[in-house]
Motif scaffolding. Structure first.
Motif: not given
Lengths: 257, 373
Positions: A234-248
């Protein structure tokens, strides 16, 4: 078009609701695939006499002749077919995967291939002749396809997802010829277990291993397992959240960047 | 006078006899008093007894194909049926034969296999069913085989099972939908009739022969060496995937799904194209006409079977969750942290759908640009 000797094996299906004899949809797909190799394939059917009206519907799909091997009920269809195809060998045999109006085991192509010593390719979506080899596109789940090279002679079972373009013409059905072939029948061997057949009824008993625990323990373990829930970001910027999913996605091989 | 009569005992549950689940729901434990017991739920689930089988008289073989390094629900059901038929008295052991490799998340000790034979020879991952049958025929020599179980699936199991039965001359029952220790039932005449028979040597199972795949015990799943593969050369074959938009939803492996939280469908379509994912949607989106009916995921739409399912702005109605019960990895994107989808998801992103999709597109473009540079 080649001058290969192509044989299509067709059967008669039963409508699942009315029980009337009808064309087997999977065998029409086999005809479709044979048509792409050869304009006039031989069509062979083994069965009891008396289903002429249905067999003529196969002719109505644009074929001039159908060979009917007469067999009494209780006779072995595989033996009849293999005896006939040993007499008049084929380069290429197409069939559906599974009958829809008889035992429906889907074993016939396998037994036939074994008896005729042919190699078998299952679940084909289409095939194309490349030189003296056949290039077969095979269906695989999850949107995947496999392209195989197969030398002849071969037996090919057709996927029920083959697209069909054949059209029915009443005139062709009337004018086509049903060629009756009589040969010595054989009794069914004992590969299939002894069965009792009854009308279908809904429902089934599901197999479970008898529980050794008390009802309380079962509830307790259900509650424990149901805890669950995955990671929550739930924390972090929108880009962090996007990167999290892309890495996965890259990790799991769904995405190639 | 009345003092001689025993006092009538009224059963009442005290507050302390209940316990509170992780979700904060109070439950009453009627069977015994658990108020003093340790309430570590995860531990309770983990402490299963281990079933070990020594010197079994005979074996049940279960032949499976690894699909993307994992096993499907049907494969697990078949293993469960194998375990149930073998019983837990130690007379019969269950041997899982797996063609292909499995990832570390797939734990065969939880599925009832006593021994595991992994066949990881890359030559056998091609379409060489006859070589696979050769291997099975060689393997069965080592055992007193009672039954051989296969799932009915298009992944090659249906093909392999039939080939094996014909080559080995064993009795076989295909498309079996009901099985027990005493016999089995299978459909015939286009599903209008049912044939029942005794258990055959080779049994090919449809989905739904058992309701559960959870075992109360675990097994040892000892690794056993695979016999040397027969010499199989490089086959002339190649595989390819259809583009995502051509794959029917039920077949799709990677699905991007939109719910009511998605306001801008253009961004959604852009993202699906960029990720090469199939498109799905919840009932609301389909009812609004933003996606065609065949793209609806859920009990009234399609039951999907994807490895990765990304639910954007879907709160997770029960009907929708039913539709994704077989998905392996679910990612939820939602603004509401308390919604049901987030309880189901393996990874949840708390963010606005539009903002997150734009960020995804931006980051994806950056990565692609970085790759080219």
């Amino acid at each position: 078009m080649s001058n290969l000797n192509v044989v299509v094996l067709v059967s008669i299906a039963r409508h699942d609701k009315s029980g009337r004899p009808m064309l087997a949809p999977n065998d029409i797909q086999a005809l479709e695939q044979a048509r792409s190799i050869c304009t006039v394939p031989r069509i062979v059917h083994v069965g009891q006499p008396g289903d002429e009206m249905v067999l003529r519907q196969y002719l109505g799909l644009g074929f001039p002749r159908l060979e009917v091997i007469e067999a009494e009920p209780g006779q072995d269809i595989c033996a009849q077919l293999s005896a006939y195809l040993k007499q008049e060998p084929a380069d290429l045999i197409f069939t559906g995967r599974q009958a829809q109006g008889n035992q429906d085991t889907g074993l016939l192509p396998y037994i036939l291939a074994d008896q005729l010593r042919l190699s078998l390719v299952d679940n084909a979506l289409g095939s194309e002749l490349k030189g003296d080899q056949l290039e077969i596109t095979q269906f695989q789940p999850k949107g995947r396809r496999r392209v195989l090279k197969q030398t002849l002679p071969a037996l090919i079972t057709c996927s029920d997802k083959t697209p069909v373009t054949l059209e029915y013409l009443a005139r062709a059905a009337r004018q086509g010829e049903l060629q009756i072939i009589r040969q010595q029948g054989r009794e069914i061997p004992e590969l299939l277990a002894e069965t009792t057949v009854e009308a279908s009824k809904p429902g089934r008993k599901r197999l479970t291993i008898k529980s050794e625990k008390s009802a309380f323990d079962r509830l307790h373990s259900k509650v424990a397992v149901a805890g669950g829930g995955g990671q929550v970001v739930s924390d972090g910027s929108a880009d962090d959240k996007a990167n999290r999913v892309l890495d996965l996605l890259i990790d799991r091989g769904a995405l190639k960047v | 006078m009345s003092s001689n009569r025993p006092i009538k005992r009224i059963n009442r549950f005290e507050q302390e006899r209940g316990f509170v689940t992780r979700q904060g729901i109070k439950r009453i434990a009627r069977a015994r008093d658990v108020s003093l017991e340790n309430q570590e739920f995860r531990q309770v689930a983990a402490t299963k007894r281990t079933l070990s089988v020594e010197n079994p008289a005979d074996q049940i073989l279960v032949c499976l194909q690894a699909k993307d390094q994992s096993l499907t629900t049907l494969d697990r059901e078949v293993l469960y049926v194998g375990r149930a038929l073998a019983g837990i008295d130690g007379q019969t052991s269950v041997i899982a034969i797996v063609f292909g490799e499995l990832d570390s998340e797939t734990d065969l000790t939880q599925m009832g296999a006593d021994e595991v034979i992994m066949i990881t020879d890359p030559a056998l991952q091609q379409y060489v069913p006859d070589a696979q049958v050769d291997l099975l025929l060689e393997l069965q020599e080592e055992f007193q085989v009672k039954h051989v179980l296969f799932p009915e699936s298009d992944f090659g199991d249906s093909d392999l099972g039939r080939r094996y039965a014909v080559r080995s001359g064993k009795s076989i029952a295909t498309s079996v939908f009901e099985v027990s220790e005493t016999g089995l039932r299978r459909p015939c005449v286009n599903g209008r009739q049912q044939a029942s028979s005794a258990l055959t040597e080779v049994i090919m199972l449809q989905g739904g022969t058992t309701g559960t795949t959870e075992l109360e015990f675990q097994t040892e799943a000892k690794a056993k060496d695979a016999p040397a593969a027969p010499g199989v050369g490089q086959q002339e074959e190649e595989s390819f995937s259809l583009i995502a938009s051509d794959i029917p939803l039920v077949e799709a492996d990677f699905i991007l799904s939109a719910g009511n939280g998605v306001r801008n469908m253009d961004t959604f379509h852009q993202l699906a194209e960029a990720l090469d994912a199939s498109i799905g949607g919840s009932r609301v989106i389909v009812d609004d006409g933003k996606l065609p009916r065949e793209r609806q995921v859920g009990a009234t739409g399609k039951i999907v079977n994807a490895s990765i399912y990304i639910a954007i702005g879907i709160s997770g109605a029960v009907q929708h969750l039913q539709g994704i019960k077989d998905c392996r990895y679910v990612i939820a994107v939602n603004t509401d942290e308390s919604c049901d989808m987030i309880k189901r998801a393996d990874l949840s992103i708390i963010a606005d759908a539009e903002e997150w999709m734009q960020a995804m597109l931006g980051q994806l473009n950056q990565r692609k640009a970085g790759e080219q540079a």
